[in-house]
Design an enzyme around this catalytic site. Structure first.
Site, PDB file in Angstrom:
ATOM      1  N   GLY A  94      46.656  47.259  39.184  1.00 44.68           N
ATOM      2  CA  GLY A  94      47.728  48.200  39.854  1.00 44.68           C
ATOM      3  C   GLY A  94      48.884  48.156  40.597  1.00 44.68           C
ATOM      4  O   GLY A  94      49.504  49.506  40.844  1.00 44.68           O
ATOM      5  N   ASP A 111      41.465  40.650  40.397  1.00 44.72           N
ATOM      6  CA  ASP A 111      40.752  39.804  39.563  1.00 44.72           C
ATOM      7  C   ASP A 111      39.203  40.416  40.590  1.00 44.72           C
ATOM      8  O   ASP A 111      39.464  39.705  42.232  1.00 44.72           O
ATOM      9  CB  ASP A 111      40.968  38.184  39.371  1.00 44.72           C
ATOM     10  N   ASP A 144      48.174  41.671  29.278  1.00 43.65           N
ATOM     11  CA  ASP A 144      48.476  41.448  31.423  1.00 43.65           C
ATOM     12  C   ASP A 144      50.017  41.361  31.670  1.00 43.65           C
ATOM     13  O   ASP A 144      50.346  39.915  31.164  1.00 43.65           O
ATOM     14  CB  ASP A 144      47.398  40.364  30.954  1.00 43.65           C
TER      15      ASP A 144
HETATM   16  C1  GAL Z   1      44.187  37.424  35.092  1.00 44.12           C
HETATM   17  C2  GAL Z   1      43.741  38.655  34.856  1.00 44.12           C
HETATM   18  C3  GAL Z   1      42.000  38.547  34.515  1.00 44.12           C
HETATM   19  C4  GAL Z   1      42.134  37.351  33.053  1.00 44.12           C
HETATM   20  C5  GAL Z   1      43.601  35.640  33.424  1.00 44.12           C
HETATM   21  C6  GAL Z   1      43.457  35.447  32.327  1.00 44.12           C
HETATM   22  O1  GAL Z   1      46.086  37.858  35.825  1.00 44.12           O
HETATM   23  O2  GAL Z   1      44.032  39.442  35.953  1.00 44.12           O
HETATM   24  O3  GAL Z   1      40.723  38.947  34.484  1.00 44.12           O
HETATM   25  O4  GAL Z   1      42.592  38.225  31.443  1.00 44.12           O
HETATM   26  O5  GAL Z   1      44.604  36.426  33.744  1.00 44.12           O
HETATM   27  O6  GAL Z   1      44.415  33.907  32.738  1.00 44.12           O
END
Ligand code: GAL
Length: 680
Positions: free
Chosen positions: A473, A494, A411
């Site tokens: 994306g 999200d 991420d």
């Molecule tokens: C966001 C991600 C989520 C989750 C979160 C954890 O950026 O899109 O799905 O993983 O971080 O901190």
């Protein structure tokens, strides 16, 4: 005498009375500012709705013009207003609020009357002049105000309905919640006879540990068999688990058997030993949408137990994934369960005290016939501020493999291209970074780089680790996610358990299908059915039952990874029925791995279709409006000719043969999901 007198008076003064009545009617017409309605009824993709302020709480401002009145919201946004046939018109000045900066954000405003589109703005961006809406509402009972992002990315879509007013002839407008619906279970109970479910094609790299549990429903005890199993693999006939290792790249066709007292099922299963893994979308569970930063080892074990106990493992559900917060988090000094040394003397990452025994945990999950995943970021910190992989990618990949992990979600968060020039001596630079916000480069090479680095590190491991890209994306990741080894890539921000969020993520996938295929899939984010809540307190999903059918049907048509986001220990019968319909799941797991395309869209109804390996088509007829509508799937739009046998997949019932179209009434925000086979 008296009657005559009155008639004469009426003849003299009649026109004047009519005029007076008309004037009083005009006077009775009253303008109601949208900002005075109950704005808690607004559903929106991010933040809270504000009366007379932007979503971030600033004075409303569009294209340099400020407004004292209006509604500040964020795409995807929806507000239902009852006007009971008494409204004259709706007027507003709409646009993206100047707080986002020129050129940022996309917002498209729509006004619907009783579910039909009455007016739609252009796709507007930050800095654009406001666009005027002047929409006649004669006879309309319910008004719906929608802001979509005009694309699947809702970033910066800070949307203003400025000077918005509803003109009423009588009564007052009332903001209302979406109607309550009964949760009707459509999935039939699985038959007691054996049935083999799940993927029919399985990718594995040579020299890596093989684990596949044959998913089969039917009464137990059940025994399993496999004909033509290649050398190096063995089957446990009691558990249905195939383990071992393949040495050389080659494709094998195996016949799987599942037998119980009532009969025997058999299915062909293709094992493709070669460079590509994850040939069909991953199916499993992830901790984020329920436990978020509160996750513990016990939650992971409980999810694995529930995957088996609920029977979901028998429908092909496999991965148990830990999201963020298994690592140490120096930014959360208040929480002792997140503290500790970040890495050992060799630089190898250490879990936080909530995860005291990673090899023990992976062994526990594997021992149930399941697989296990975890999470990191290419920057120094994860999105939650935990320790991440920058400058330690190879060490981390080795560690994950040694621990026994099978899946990595990676991420973006704190990553910045500037970090690259600090490799090997990054500590000072990372300190200067302070927090953990990343940057969003537009340069494709910069976007690809951190993912390519981690992919190369994963490739070196003697273990298959599915690689799930998460960067919301950016830079049209669908165009290059496969090039950096992504088995899937998040295409959106999200997801939340609202219609606005789920439908924006799912329907926003239109046009991206050509980039998906076996081993690499678009990912509109995890499922929001069941008890969700981003921990520690949870609530039942706010999606209506029909919206949940839409969610699962759309994700399956999209060949999206299916990662359950709810507390697995609180699976209710309705949620279980949504996750265990094998004919629906087969649409997701089809070996052709095609993503559905949108073949028809009139604003309130959409038809999506995909080809299936056996020559049939899976077709979703969706209703995006708040009232029942008849949705039509035309053969000309589906690229079909001739008679087709049509089967309802949720109800698992044949509907008959049709010659040039299939039409059906679809409930509000609902779907009818069918499969069509040409009649020979
Ligand atoms: C966001 C991600 C989520 C989750 C979160 C954890 O950026 O899109 O799905 O993983 O971080 O901190």
């Amino acid at each position: 005498m008296r009657a005559d007198f009155f008639i004469r008076r009426l003849q003299t003064f009649g026109p004047a009375i009519v005029l007076a009545l008309a004037i009083s009617a005009v006077r009775a017409e009253q303008a109601f500012p949208l900002s005075q309605l109950d704005l808690s009824k607004v559903q929106q993709g991010w933040g809270d709705p504000h009366a007379n302020q932007s979503v971030e709480g600033h004075a409303l401002s569009i294209g340099g013009q400020t407004f004292t009145n209006g509604l500040g919201t964020h795409a995807y946004s929806e507000l239902l207003v009852n006007v009971d046939g008494n409204a004259e018109k709706f007027t507003a000045q709409v646009g993206v609020d100047d707080e986002v900066g020129a050129g940022r954000g996309n917002a498209q405003f729509e006004v619907l009357g009783d579910g039909r589109l009455l007016w739609r703005s252009a796709v507007l961006h930050g800095g654009d002049a406001p666009q005027s809406a002047d929409v006649s509402l004669g006879g309309i009972k319910q008004l719906t105000l929608i802001v979509s992002s005009g694309s699947n990315n809702i970033d910066y879509a800070h949307a203003d309905w400025a000077n918005a007013e509803i003109n009423m002839r009588a009564g007052a407008p009332e903001a209302v919640s979406p109607p309550q619906e009964p949760a009707v279970i459509l999935t039939p109970q699985p038959s007691p006879e054996p049935r083999i479910n799940g993927t029919r094609i399985f990718g594995v790299r040579p020299g890596t540990p093989f684990l596949f549990t044959i998913p089969a429903t039917g009464d137990r005890p059940m025994t399993f068999g496999a004909d033509h199993l290649p050398k190096g693999l063995r089957l446990d006939s009691q558990t249905g688990r195939i383990t071992g290792e393949l040495k050389k790249a080659k494709t094998f066709i195996v016949t799987l058997h599942a037998k119980n007292a009532l009969g025997e099922a058999q299915e062909q299963f293709k094992i493709v030993c070669g460079p590509q893994i994850g040939l069909t979308p991953a199916m499993g569970w992830n901790s984020w949408n329920c436990f978020a930063s509160a996750v513990t080892e016990e939650d992971i074990k409980a999810a694995a137990d529930a995957m088996v106990k609920s029977g979901l493992i028998n429908h092909g559900w496999t991965y148990i994934n830990i999201d963020d917060f298994w690592e140490v988090n120096p930014h959360r000094a208040d929480d002792p369960t997140l503290q500790g040394p970040q890495r050992d003397a060799e630089g190898r990452i250490l879990p936080n005290p909530r995860f005291p025994d990673m090899p023990g945990l992976t062994a526990y999950v594997h021992g149930q016939g399941l697989k296990i995943g975890l999470y990191s970021s290419p920057g120094p910190w994860t999105c939650g501020g935990c320790v991440a992989s920058f400058d330690h990618e190879l060490l981390d990949a080795q560690r994950y493999a040694q621990w026994g992990f099978d899946y990595l979600k990676y991420d973006w968060c704190s990553y910045k291209p500037e970090l690259e020039s600090h490799r090997g001596h990054s500590a000072e630079f990372v300190k200067q970074l302070g927090g953990w916000s990343g940057s969003t480069p537009t340069d494709r090479a910069q976007l690809m780089r951190p993912y390519a680095i981690m992919h190369a590190a994963l490739e070196k491991q003697p273990r298959d680790i599915l690689f799930s890209l998460c960067q919301y994306g950016m830079g049209d990741v669908w165009k290059w996610g496969a090039q950096v080894g992504g088995n899937s890539w998040r295409t959106t921000g999200d997801i939340r358990d609202t219609w606005s969020s789920m439908s924006a993520n799912g329907f926003g996938e239109a046009g991206e299908g050509k980039y998906a295929g076996p081993g690499h899939f678009n990912d509109p984010d995890m499922l929001v059915v069941g008890y969700v809540g981003w921990g520690p307190s949870l609530h039942p999903t706010r999606l209506t039952p029909n919206e949940q059918y839409t969610h699962i049907s759309l994700w399956c048509l999209l060949a999206s990874p299916l990662l359950i986001g709810c507390d697995m220990t609180k699976l209710d019968p309705f949620t279980l029925s949504l996750l265990s319909n094998d004919e629906v799941l087969a649409v997701d797991q089809d070996p052709l791995a095609q993503q559905a395309s949108r073949v028809a869209d009139d604003g309130t109804q959409q038809v999506w279709a995909k080809d299936m390996e056996d020559g049939s088509k899976a077709v979703g007829l969706f209703n995006l409006s708040r009232s029942d509508v008849k949705v039509v799937a035309q053969w000309s739009e589906l690229g079909l000719t001739g008679r087709q046998r049509v089967r309802d997949l949720w109800r698992q019932k044949d509907l008959g043969e049709f010659s040039d179209r299939f039409e059906t009434t679809v409930p509000p925000h609902g779907v009818v999901l069918v499969r069509m086979w040409p009649v020979k």
